[in-house]
Design an enzyme around this catalytic site. Structure first.
Site, PDB file in Angstrom:
ATOM      1  N   LYS A   1     -19.316  31.924 -19.628  1.00 49.03           N
ATOM      2  CA  LYS A   1     -20.782  31.882 -19.645  1.00 49.03           C
ATOM      3  C   LYS A   1     -21.353  31.587 -18.252  1.00 49.03           C
ATOM      4  CE  LYS A   1     -22.005  27.156 -20.526  1.00 49.03           C
ATOM      5  NZ  LYS A   1     -23.065  26.334 -20.955  1.00 49.03           N
TER       6      LYS A   1
ATOM      7  N   LYS B   1     -24.073  26.502 -14.133  1.00 50.11           N
ATOM      8  CA  LYS B   1     -24.345  25.970 -12.797  1.00 50.11           C
ATOM      9  C   LYS B   1     -23.066  25.463 -12.132  1.00 50.11           C
ATOM     10  CE  LYS B   1     -26.091  21.593 -14.604  1.00 50.11           C
ATOM     11  NZ  LYS B   1     -26.408  21.963 -15.987  1.00 50.11           N
TER      12      LYS B   1
ATOM     13  N   LYS C   1     -15.440  14.612 -20.492  1.00 47.86           N
ATOM     14  CA  LYS C   1     -15.965  13.866 -19.337  1.00 47.86           C
ATOM     15  C   LYS C   1     -15.016  12.738 -18.940  1.00 47.86           C
ATOM     16  CE  LYS C   1     -20.855  14.946 -19.586  1.00 47.86           C
ATOM     17  NZ  LYS C   1     -22.218  14.417 -19.651  1.00 47.86           N
TER      18      LYS C   1
HETATM   19  P1  ATP Z   1     -22.751  23.338 -16.953  1.00 49.68           P
HETATM   20  O1  ATP Z   1     -22.654  24.231 -15.775  1.00 49.68           O
HETATM   21  O2  ATP Z   1     -22.539  21.879 -16.579  1.00 49.68           O
HETATM   22  O3  ATP Z   1     -21.920  23.786 -18.122  1.00 49.68           O
HETATM   23  P2  ATP Z   1     -25.037  24.610 -17.908  1.00 49.68           P
HETATM   24  O4  ATP Z   1     -25.532  25.342 -16.739  1.00 49.68           O
HETATM   25  O5  ATP Z   1     -24.191  25.339 -18.862  1.00 49.68           O
HETATM   26  O6  ATP Z   1     -24.252  23.347 -17.417  1.00 49.68           O
HETATM   27  P3  ATP Z   1     -26.482  22.826 -19.687  1.00 49.68           P
HETATM   28  O7  ATP Z   1     -27.260  21.759 -18.984  1.00 49.68           O
HETATM   29  O8  ATP Z   1     -25.190  22.471 -20.348  1.00 49.68           O
HETATM   30  O9  ATP Z   1     -26.293  24.024 -18.645  1.00 49.68           O
HETATM   31  O10 ATP Z   1     -27.390  23.541 -20.769  1.00 49.68           O
HETATM   32  C1  ATP Z   1     -28.788  23.465 -20.854  1.00 49.68           C
HETATM   33  C2  ATP Z   1     -29.240  24.415 -21.940  1.00 49.68           C
HETATM   34  O11 ATP Z   1     -29.048  25.782 -21.521  1.00 49.68           O
HETATM   35  C3  ATP Z   1     -28.472  24.280 -23.260  1.00 49.68           C
HETATM   36  O12 ATP Z   1     -29.372  24.394 -24.340  1.00 49.68           O
HETATM   37  C4  ATP Z   1     -27.501  25.424 -23.255  1.00 49.68           C
HETATM   38  O13 ATP Z   1     -27.173  25.868 -24.553  1.00 49.68           O
HETATM   39  C5  ATP Z   1     -28.280  26.511 -22.493  1.00 49.68           C
HETATM   40  N1  ATP Z   1     -27.358  27.397 -21.766  1.00 49.68           N
HETATM   41  C6  ATP Z   1     -26.565  27.028 -20.740  1.00 49.68           C
HETATM   42  N2  ATP Z   1     -25.861  28.085 -20.276  1.00 49.68           N
HETATM   43  C7  ATP Z   1     -26.221  29.151 -21.035  1.00 49.68           C
HETATM   44  C8  ATP Z   1     -25.862  30.551 -21.033  1.00 49.68           C
HETATM   45  N3  ATP Z   1     -25.009  31.030 -20.152  1.00 49.68           N
HETATM   46  N4  ATP Z   1     -26.434  31.367 -21.935  1.00 49.68           N
HETATM   47  C9  ATP Z   1     -27.343  30.878 -22.819  1.00 49.68           C
HETATM   48  N5  ATP Z   1     -27.728  29.586 -22.863  1.00 49.68           N
HETATM   49  C10 ATP Z   1     -27.189  28.719 -21.994  1.00 49.68           C
END
Ligand code: ATP
Ligand code: LTN
Length: 337
Positions: free
Chosen positions: A200, A203, A118
């Site tokens: 993965k 968002k 960050k």
């Molecule tokens: P970013 O886009 O900023 O990386 P994100 O969409 O990955 O964010 P987070 O807010 O980091 O989401 O994660 C919220 C929860 O969802 C966490 O517990 C994370 O492990 C889970 N998670 C996020 N993306 C995945 C995925 N593709 N598959 C399984 N679990 C996920």
């Protein structure tokens, strides 16, 4: 399962009120929380104080809090079974963070991977909140004396720090905090982007067609799934190395329908990718329809959402006060009533 593992535990997890939930968040996180709420004493926090560590607009933060709670409730988090709370409305998180921070070497915070990432992203607006973020997270967990903290792999380092700070406090003053255990879902819960199955589902994926949002309209879900990248060869077979796209769709179908991967392979033996994708789309539309309907029903009902946060907040506050009264006494603070 032995008697010990069946005991009701205190489960706590938190999420920042940012953006719409996608299928990865749902299958990898929220769905597990819903199941935990049936078995354990659960506290689920929306951490708005963490959300102000990066540039933001106050009115949007407020709107995102409502939206976040509406999405969680639409996914099945029932305020009658768990305590949903808003971090900034609970007295004690910031105070405990201050106390824990006074026992935390700066170097330990500077070494946190998330901070380094960050800090690199927000070079020109680097505030101390970003550095202090993991201490506030430790306070979120320890103030409830949580046994289990469900988190993604990326948060493991923060839980280690939390355990470390708890241990320091316990040995400096006296036994106060439970050392929390992280609960990291199995790797099967890793949902990949439909457009680039090497990374993965996220968002922040610049290709919006790669991410299925839980509130996407049925035809949007269908369109995204039908245009998902597939692999060479036409067989529906699970192989995470040479068939990443198909394996990801199989994982999605399996997680949403409960069908084992082998049953899906058998069902589509001799059929093409087109038939398979249509079936995945049907499964996703069917599984997410109730979530979307519930979201539409409750997202504009501010009173209902506030009521949920208020009720969960009261239970959370009671527990937080209990911990803080011990902590304040042990560190030498005084209360004059
Ligand atoms: P970013 O886009 O900023 O990386 P994100 O969409 O990955 O964010 P987070 O807010 O980091 O989401 O994660 C919220 C929860 O969802 C966490 O517990 C994370 O492990 C889970 N998670 C996020 N993306 C995945 C995925 N593709 N598959 C399984 N679990 C996920
Ligand atoms: N840092 C976490 C969110 C978070 C959290 C917590 C998770 C803040 N406080 C306490 C579990 C317990 C994240 O970015 N996912």
């Amino acid at each position: 399962m032995n008697a010990e593992s069946e005991k009701r535990k205190v489960v706590l997890t938190c999420a920042q009120p940012t953006g719409r939930l996608h299928l990865g968040n749902y299958l990898g996180a929220v769905k597990n929380w819903v199941e935990m709420a049936d078995k354990h004493e659960c506290y689920f926090g929306v951490v708005d104080m963490h959300a102000i560590t990066i540039p933001y607009v106050p009115a949007e933060l407020r709107k995102n809090v409502y939206d976040c709670v509406a999405q969680y409730m639409a996914c099945g988090l029932d305020p009658d079974k768990c305590n949903l709370f808003l971090q900034s409305s609970i007295i004690g998180h910031a105070e405990l963070a201050w106390i824990l921070g006074c026992a935390c070497p700066i170097g330990q915070l500077e070494r946190m991977t998330q901070y380094k990432d960050k800090a690199a992203k927000h070079k020109d607006a680097l505030n101390s909140g970003l550095l202090y973020y993991p201490v506030l997270m430790a306070a979120d967990i320890l103030i409830y004396n949580a046994d289990i903290v469900p988190v993604g792999e990326d948060q493991k380092q923060h839980i280690e720090l939390t355990r470390d700070l708890a241990q320091k406090f316990n040995s400096r003053y006296s036994e106060t905090f439970v050392l929390p255990e992280p609960y990291i879902p199995k790797s099967g819960a890793r949902i990949m982007s439909l457009q680039s199955p090497d990374s993965k589902m996220s968002k922040s994926d610049p290709n919006k067609n790669g991410t299925l949002y839980i509130t996407d309209e049925p035809d949007v879900l269908r369109k995204k799934i039908m245009s998902a990248v597939t692999d060479s060869g036409g067989e529906v077979r699970y192989d995470e190395t040479s068939k990443k796209g198909i394996s990801n769709l199989m994982n999605i179908m399996s997680a949403l329908s409960g069908k084992p991967l082998q049953a899906i392979e058998d069902e589509f033996a001799g059929k093409g990718y087109g038939d398979f994708k249509r079936a995945v789309a049907d499964t996703a539309v069917e599984a997410l329809a109730p979530v979307r309907e519930k979201y539409i029903e409750i997202s504009s009902d501010k009173r209902l959402l506030e009521e949920a946060l208020k009720r969960g907040g009261q239970a959370a506050q009671k527990r937080a006060f209990k911990t803080m009264s011990k902590v304040r006494r042990k560190v030498g603070f005084m209360d004059f009533d």
